[in-house]
Design a protein around this motif. Structure first.
Motif: not given
Length: 159
Positions: A28-44
């Motif tokens: 999850i951290i790597i995903k957020l570093l590569i592409k910011p959340s598009s779901t207001a962090f709810i999806g993550e």
């Protein structure tokens, strides 16, 4: 559908359930570093919760039944458990959070999904005919890929 839980399960199988959970957190951290959340962090948040449920169920069972049949059973069991957890978390936490964050009425979301799936007529049919099938499909495919890869990569991961 993504296959980012495959390395999570492999880490859990070869090292420990906690290693699997930590791999899920790093995912999850790597995903957020590569592409910011598009779901207001709810999806993550949902992804992390379901990843933890999936990896703990599979790896705890597998640690007690370390053979191919045990791996198959652990993945079937974890797919069922994570699908139930996904139903409950989506129904009581994730969809209400999305509705709040997007300033939408839940019925608007139900109406949108009913256009995609004719079986959806209310909130609970949306959960049972959209959320549950999605999670069953996603985690069944992740489980299948894990089974196909595990025997080939386990000697490398264990060394």
């Amino acid at each position: 559908i993504d296959f980012s839980d495959v390395p999570v399960i492999l880490a859990g199988y070869t090292i420990s359930p906690i290693a699997g959970v930590l791999t899920g957190v790093f995912k999850i951290i790597i995903k957020l570093l590569i592409k910011p959340s598009s779901t207001a962090f709810i999806g993550e948040l949902s992804n992390l919760f379901l990843t933890v449920i999936y990896v703990l169920t599979a790896t705890i069972y597998y640690k007690r039944h370390r053979h191919f049949k045990g791996a198959i059973i652990s993945l079937i069991l974890s797919t069922i458990v994570v699908s139930i957890a996904g139903l409950l978390s989506n129904a009581f936490v994730i969809y209400p959070l999305y509705a709040f964050a997007l300033k939408m009425d839940i019925n608007s979301i139900v109406n949108m999904t009913s256009k995609i799936n004719g079986l959806v007529s209310n909130y609970w049919t949306m959960m049972f005919f959209m959320v549950v099938p999605f999670n069953l499909l996603k985690y069944s495919l992740v489980s299948l890929v894990t089974l196909l890869l595990y025997k080939h990569v386990s000697p490398i991961l264990k060394s």
